[in-house]
Design a protein around this motif. Structure first.
Motif, PDB file in Angstrom:
ATOM      1  N   PRO A  45       0.811  -1.216   0.000  1.00  0.00           N
ATOM      2  CA  PRO A  45       0.000   0.000   0.000  1.00  0.00           C
ATOM      3  C   PRO A  45       0.847   1.270   0.000  1.00  0.00           C
ATOM      4  O   PRO A  45       0.421   2.295  -0.544  1.00  0.00           O
ATOM      5  N   ILE A  46       1.999   1.245   0.613  1.00  0.00           N
ATOM      6  CA  ILE A  46       2.955   2.356   0.535  1.00  0.00           C
ATOM      7  C   ILE A  46       4.342   1.738   0.393  1.00  0.00           C
ATOM      8  O   ILE A  46       4.532   0.566   0.716  1.00  0.00           O
ATOM      9  N   LEU A  47       5.292   2.523  -0.066  1.00  0.00           N
ATOM     10  CA  LEU A  47       6.626   1.997  -0.343  1.00  0.00           C
ATOM     11  C   LEU A  47       7.244   1.322   0.885  1.00  0.00           C
ATOM     12  O   LEU A  47       7.794   0.227   0.794  1.00  0.00           O
ATOM     13  N   GLU A  48       7.126   1.986   2.051  1.00  0.00           N
ATOM     14  CA  GLU A  48       7.753   1.435   3.256  1.00  0.00           C
ATOM     15  C   GLU A  48       7.171   0.071   3.609  1.00  0.00           C
ATOM     16  O   GLU A  48       7.872  -0.806   4.089  1.00  0.00           O
ATOM     17  N   GLU A  49       5.883  -0.094   3.381  1.00  0.00           N
ATOM     18  CA  GLU A  49       5.256  -1.383   3.686  1.00  0.00           C
ATOM     19  C   GLU A  49       5.628  -2.441   2.662  1.00  0.00           C
ATOM     20  O   GLU A  49       5.748  -3.620   2.980  1.00  0.00           O
ATOM     21  N   ASP A  50       5.792  -2.011   1.430  1.00  0.00           N
ATOM     22  CA  ASP A  50       6.226  -2.937   0.398  1.00  0.00           C
ATOM     23  C   ASP A  50       7.585  -3.514   0.806  1.00  0.00           C
ATOM     24  O   ASP A  50       7.820  -4.730   0.744  1.00  0.00           O
ATOM     25  N   ILE A  51       8.460  -2.626   1.266  1.00  0.00           N
ATOM     26  CA  ILE A  51       9.805  -3.045   1.685  1.00  0.00           C
ATOM     27  C   ILE A  51       9.724  -3.909   2.944  1.00  0.00           C
ATOM     28  O   ILE A  51      10.409  -4.924   3.063  1.00  0.00           O
ATOM     29  N   ALA A  52       8.872  -3.498   3.889  1.00  0.00           N
ATOM     30  CA  ALA A  52       8.734  -4.274   5.127  1.00  0.00           C
ATOM     31  C   ALA A  52       8.251  -5.690   4.814  1.00  0.00           C
ATOM     32  O   ALA A  52       8.805  -6.673   5.305  1.00  0.00           O
ATOM     33  N   LEU A  53       7.229  -5.792   3.975  1.00  0.00           N
ATOM     34  CA  LEU A  53       6.658  -7.109   3.671  1.00  0.00           C
ATOM     35  C   LEU A  53       7.665  -8.005   2.962  1.00  0.00           C
ATOM     36  O   LEU A  53       7.763  -9.200   3.260  1.00  0.00           O
ATOM     37  N   THR A  54       8.430  -7.433   2.042  1.00  0.00           N
ATOM     38  CA  THR A  54       9.397  -8.273   1.339  1.00  0.00           C
ATOM     39  C   THR A  54      10.533  -8.688   2.276  1.00  0.00           C
ATOM     40  O   THR A  54      11.055  -9.798   2.167  1.00  0.00           O
ATOM     41  N   ASN A  55      10.893  -7.812   3.209  1.00  0.00           N
ATOM     42  CA  ASN A  55      11.910  -8.194   4.206  1.00  0.00           C
ATOM     43  C   ASN A  55      11.419  -9.326   5.099  1.00  0.00           C
ATOM     44  O   ASN A  55      12.168 -10.257   5.413  1.00  0.00           O
ATOM     45  N   ILE A  56      10.174  -9.232   5.521  1.00  0.00           N
ATOM     46  CA  ILE A  56       9.602 -10.270   6.383  1.00  0.00           C
ATOM     47  C   ILE A  56       9.547 -11.588   5.610  1.00  0.00           C
ATOM     48  O   ILE A  56       9.899 -12.652   6.123  1.00  0.00           O
ATOM     49  N   SER A  57       9.138 -11.476   4.361  1.00  0.00           N
ATOM     50  CA  SER A  57       9.072 -12.659   3.510  1.00  0.00           C
ATOM     51  C   SER A  57      10.455 -13.300   3.370  1.00  0.00           C
ATOM     52  O   SER A  57      10.612 -14.526   3.459  1.00  0.00           O
ATOM     53  N   LEU A  58      11.465 -12.466   3.184  1.00  0.00           N
ATOM     54  CA  LEU A  58      12.835 -12.974   3.034  1.00  0.00           C
ATOM     55  C   LEU A  58      13.297 -13.686   4.302  1.00  0.00           C
ATOM     56  O   LEU A  58      13.910 -14.758   4.236  1.00  0.00           O
ATOM     57  N   ASP A  59      12.993 -13.107   5.458  1.00  0.00           N
ATOM     58  CA  ASP A  59      13.344 -13.770   6.726  1.00  0.00           C
ATOM     59  C   ASP A  59      12.674 -15.140   6.802  1.00  0.00           C
ATOM     60  O   ASP A  59      13.296 -16.132   7.191  1.00  0.00           O
ATOM     61  N   LEU A  60      11.390 -15.176   6.439  1.00  0.00           N
ATOM     62  CA  LEU A  60      10.645 -16.440   6.535  1.00  0.00           C
ATOM     63  C   LEU A  60      11.208 -17.494   5.582  1.00  0.00           C
ATOM     64  O   LEU A  60      11.337 -18.670   5.941  1.00  0.00           O
ATOM     65  N   ILE A  61      11.562 -17.062   4.388  1.00  0.00           N
ATOM     66  CA  ILE A  61      12.095 -18.030   3.422  1.00  0.00           C
ATOM     67  C   ILE A  61      13.489 -18.483   3.869  1.00  0.00           C
ATOM     68  O   ILE A  61      13.856 -19.648   3.714  1.00  0.00           O
ATOM     69  N   GLY A  62      14.239 -17.570   4.491  1.00  0.00           N
ATOM     70  CA  GLY A  62      15.533 -17.959   5.058  1.00  0.00           C
ATOM     71  C   GLY A  62      15.362 -18.988   6.161  1.00  0.00           C
ATOM     72  O   GLY A  62      16.095 -19.984   6.240  1.00  0.00           O
ATOM     73  N   GLN A  63      14.367 -18.763   7.009  1.00  0.00           N
ATOM     74  CA  GLN A  63      14.094 -19.729   8.088  1.00  0.00           C
ATOM     75  C   GLN A  63      13.659 -21.061   7.487  1.00  0.00           C
ATOM     76  O   GLN A  63      14.065 -22.135   7.957  1.00  0.00           O
ATOM     77  N   ALA A  64      12.841 -20.986   6.432  1.00  0.00           N
ATOM     78  CA  ALA A  64      12.388 -22.216   5.767  1.00  0.00           C
ATOM     79  C   ALA A  64      13.584 -22.987   5.225  1.00  0.00           C
ATOM     80  O   ALA A  64      13.653 -24.216   5.337  1.00  0.00           O
ATOM     81  N   THR A  65      14.544 -22.272   4.646  1.00  0.00           N
ATOM     82  CA  THR A  65      15.739 -22.929   4.115  1.00  0.00           C
ATOM     83  C   THR A  65      16.476 -23.665   5.233  1.00  0.00           C
ATOM     84  O   THR A  65      16.825 -24.846   5.086  1.00  0.00           O
ATOM     85  N   ASN A  66      16.703 -22.968   6.348  1.00  0.00           N
ATOM     86  CA  ASN A  66      17.404 -23.607   7.467  1.00  0.00           C
ATOM     87  C   ASN A  66      16.653 -24.837   7.969  1.00  0.00           C
ATOM     88  O   ASN A  66      17.248 -25.878   8.246  1.00  0.00           O
ATOM     89  N   LEU A  67      15.346 -24.708   8.096  1.00  0.00           N
ATOM     90  CA  LEU A  67      14.550 -25.811   8.645  1.00  0.00           C
ATOM     91  C   LEU A  67      14.460 -26.984   7.674  1.00  0.00           C
ATOM     92  O   LEU A  67      14.620 -28.143   8.064  1.00  0.00           O
ATOM     93  N   LEU A  68      14.197 -26.688   6.401  1.00  0.00           N
ATOM     94  CA  LEU A  68      14.019 -27.789   5.450  1.00  0.00           C
ATOM     95  C   LEU A  68      15.351 -28.480   5.128  1.00  0.00           C
ATOM     96  O   LEU A  68      15.385 -29.697   4.900  1.00  0.00           O
ATOM     97  N   GLU A  69      16.445 -27.712   5.123  1.00  0.00           N
ATOM     98  CA  GLU A  69      17.768 -28.348   4.964  1.00  0.00           C
ATOM     99  C   GLU A  69      17.994 -29.332   6.121  1.00  0.00           C
ATOM    100  O   GLU A  69      18.481 -30.443   5.936  1.00  0.00           O
ATOM    101  N   TYR A  70      17.647 -28.858   7.315  1.00  0.00           N
ATOM    102  CA  TYR A  70      17.836 -29.703   8.494  1.00  0.00           C
ATOM    103  C   TYR A  70      16.927 -30.928   8.428  1.00  0.00           C
ATOM    104  O   TYR A  70      17.351 -32.049   8.740  1.00  0.00           O
ATOM    105  N   ALA A  71      15.693 -30.738   7.977  1.00  0.00           N
ATOM    106  CA  ALA A  71      14.772 -31.873   7.833  1.00  0.00           C
ATOM    107  C   ALA A  71      15.380 -32.922   6.898  1.00  0.00           C
ATOM    108  O   ALA A  71      15.342 -34.128   7.174  1.00  0.00           O
ATOM    109  N   GLY A  72      15.977 -32.442   5.802  1.00  0.00           N
ATOM    110  CA  GLY A  72      16.614 -33.353   4.845  1.00  0.00           C
ATOM    111  C   GLY A  72      17.745 -34.147   5.489  1.00  0.00           C
ATOM    112  O   GLY A  72      17.904 -35.342   5.245  1.00  0.00           O
TER     113      GLY A  72
END
Lengths: 161, 252
Positions: free
Chosen positions: B33-60
Motif C-alpha cells: 500500500p505504501i513503499l515502506e510497507e512494500d519493503i517491510a513485507l518483502t523483508n519479512i518474507s525474506l526472513d521467513l524463506i531464510g528460516q524455511a531454508t534452514n529448517l528444510l535443509e535440516y529436515a533433509g
C-alpha cells in the motif's frame, strides 16, 4: 608458508556485496579459519536467516583464496552462536558512518509498540533529532530513518542481539 | 530411528509454515500500500524463506535420504505439506495479511523462546537465529493491529472482518499429536499448553487496545498438520513449483 593469520589478512579483501564498504571481517561473519596442508576451512555465519549475500560471500572467499594460491577452500555455514551486531568491529562501525549508514546503537529497539525508538544520530549532520520511518529498510539488516534537521533520509544498521 | 522420524516430521511442519507464509507474503512485492510497507513485507518474507531454508535443509539431514531443502520445498505434492491452514490463507487486503501475520508472529515468538532450550542443538540454533527476526515482525504486525483497529470506521470494520474470518484457524497453532508428545518427553520441544495461554493473553491485550472483538463463535478448523489443506494450497504450489516441474533439476 601461509598461516591462518595470513588468511585473516586476505579476508580483509572480501567485501560484503550489499554494503561494499565493509569487509566480511568487519561484519563479524567469519567465525573460524583453520588450515591444514590440504585444506583451508572457513566457517561463516549469516547475519539474517534469509541474507542473500551469504552465497556470494562464500564464492568470493573461494575465488580470492585461489588467487592467493590456496587451491582447496571449504566454506562452512554455522547458525550457532547466532550473529549479533556486537560482532561488527569498531573499524566497521566507523566505515559505516562515513559511508552514510548509521551504525547500530548498541541497544535493541525495545520500544513497546508505538513508544519512541532508540535515538539514532544522523550520519550526515550528526544531529540526534531523527525519526524512524520504517523498521525495515533496503536490506534485511537495515531500518529506514530520516533526519529532522538536515532532512536526509538514511539507513540505520539495526541492532540485533 | 523412531525419534528421527518424529523429529523429521516436526521440523518439516515448522519449515512448511515458514515456506508457505514466506511465499504468501512475497506476493505483496510491488503491490504494498505504501513503499515502506512494500519493503517491510518483502523483508519479512525474506526472513521467513531464510528460516524455511534452514529448517528444510535440516529436515533433509535428519531424514538421511539425500534430499536437500530445495528437493523438499519444490518436489512434494499437496498432501505432503504439513503447514498450518492459517498460513496458506489468501492475502486479502493489507489488513487481512497483517492479521494472519500477527497471529503467526505472536505464536512463533513464544515457540522460539522455548526452543532455545531444546536438547536438539541445531533446532535451538535455528530458534536463536529466527527469534531475533520474529521480534521485529511481531512489533510490526502488532502496531498495525492497533493502527487499523483503532483507525477509521472503514479500517476498523475491515480488520474486524479479517479477525472474524481468520480466528477459526488459530487453534491449529497449538496442534499436538504423537509426534509432538514423544519429542516433548525427550525435551526436544516444549508443550503447547503454556504457549497457548500466553499467546491468548498477548493477542487479547493487543486486540483490546485495537478496539477489536474476538469472535465468540468457537468453531475451529484444522487439518494442515496432517496434510489436509484448504483449496488455496494447490494454487500456491502451482506457482511455487512451476519451474522445477516444467524443467526438472534446472539451476540458475
Amino acid at each position: 608458508m601461509v598461516t591462518e593469520k595470513d588468511i585473516w589478512a586476505y579476508l580483509e579483501e572480501v567485501s560484503d556485496p550489499e554494503i561494499p564498504v565493509l569487509t566480511v571481517v568487519d561484519l563479524g561473519v567469519i567465525r573460524t579459519v583453520s588450515l591444514t596442508d590440504e585444506l583451508c576451512t572457513i566457517v561463516i555465519t549469516p547475519t539474517y536467516s534469509g541474507c542473500p549475500a551469504m552465497k556470494v560471500i562464500e564464492e568470493d572467499i573461494i575465488t580470492l583464496l585461489k588467487e592467493k594460491g590456496i587451491q582447496n577452500t571449504k566454506v562452512e555455514l554455522t547458525l550457532f552462536p547466532a550473529w549479533t551486531t556486537d560482532w561488527l568491529t569498531e573499524n566497521g562501525k566507523n566505515k559505516l558512518r562515513e559511508y552514510g549508514i548509521a551504525p547500530p546503537e548498541n541497544e535493541v529497539d525495545k520500544s513497546v509498540l508505538f513508544a519512541e525508538p532508540t535515538v539514532v544520530p544522523c550520519p550526515l549532520c550528526k544531529s540526534r533529532n531523527t525519526r524512524m520511518i520504517s523498521q525495515f529498510g533496503s536490506t534485511a539488516c537495515k531500518a529506514h530513518h530520516q533526519c529532522n534537521d538536515c532532512l536526509e533520509p538514511f539507513d540505520y544498521f539495526k541492532c540485533l542481539k | 530411528m523412531e525419534k528421527n522420524t518424529n523429529l523429521f516430521e516436526y521440523v518439516l511442519r515448522m519449515g512448511d509454515d515458514s515456506l508457505i507464509l514466506g511465499h504468501r507474503v512475497s506476493e505483496w512485492c510491488g503491490h504494498g500500500p505504501i513503499l515502506e510497507e512494500d519493503i517491510a513485507l518483502t523483508n519479512i518474507s525474506l526472513d521467513l524463506i531464510g528460516q524455511a531454508t534452514n529448517l528444510l535443509e535440516y529436515a533433509g539431514e535428519i531424514e538421511g535420504k539425500g534430499r536437500d531443502g530445495d528437493a523438499i520445498a519444490f518436489l512434494r505434492c499437496d498432501r505432503e505439506y504439513k503447514n498450518l491452514l492459517l498460513v496458506e490463507q489468501t492475502n486479502g487486503d493489507f489488513g487481512k495479511t497483517m492479521m494472519r501475520q500477527f497471529f503467526f508472529d505472536a505464536f512463533r515468538r513464544l515457540l522460539f523462546e522455548r526452543l532455545l532450550k531444546s536438547s536438539d542443538i541445531q533446532l535451538a540454533a535455528i530458534a536463536d537465529k529466527s527469534l531475533k527476526e520474529t521480534k521485529y515482525h511481531l512489533k510490526h504486525s502488532s502496531e498495525w493491529m492497533i493502527r487499523l483497529g483503532d483507525g477509521t470506521d472503514e479500517s476498523h470494520s475491515r480488520i474486524q472482518d479479517s479477525l472474524d474470518s481468520l480466528w477459526k484457524y488459530t487453534n491449529e497453532l497449538f496442534f499436538m499429536d504423537e509426534v509432538d508428545f514423544s519429542l516433548i518427553k525427550e525435551g526436544i520441544i516444549p508443550s503447547m499448553d503454556g504457549i497457548q495461554e500466553e499467546w491468548l493473553v498477548y493477542v487479547t491485550s493487543i486486540l483490546e487496545e485495537a478496539t477489536l472483538s474476538i469472535p465468540t463463535n468457537n468453531w475451529k478448523q484444522e487439518g494442515g498438520r496432517i496434510g489436509k489443506h484448504t483449496e488455496h494450497l494447490g494454487f500456491i504450489l502451482a506457482e511455487l513449483q512451476y519451474m522445477q516441474r516444467a524443467y526438472p533439476n534446472m539451476k540458475w
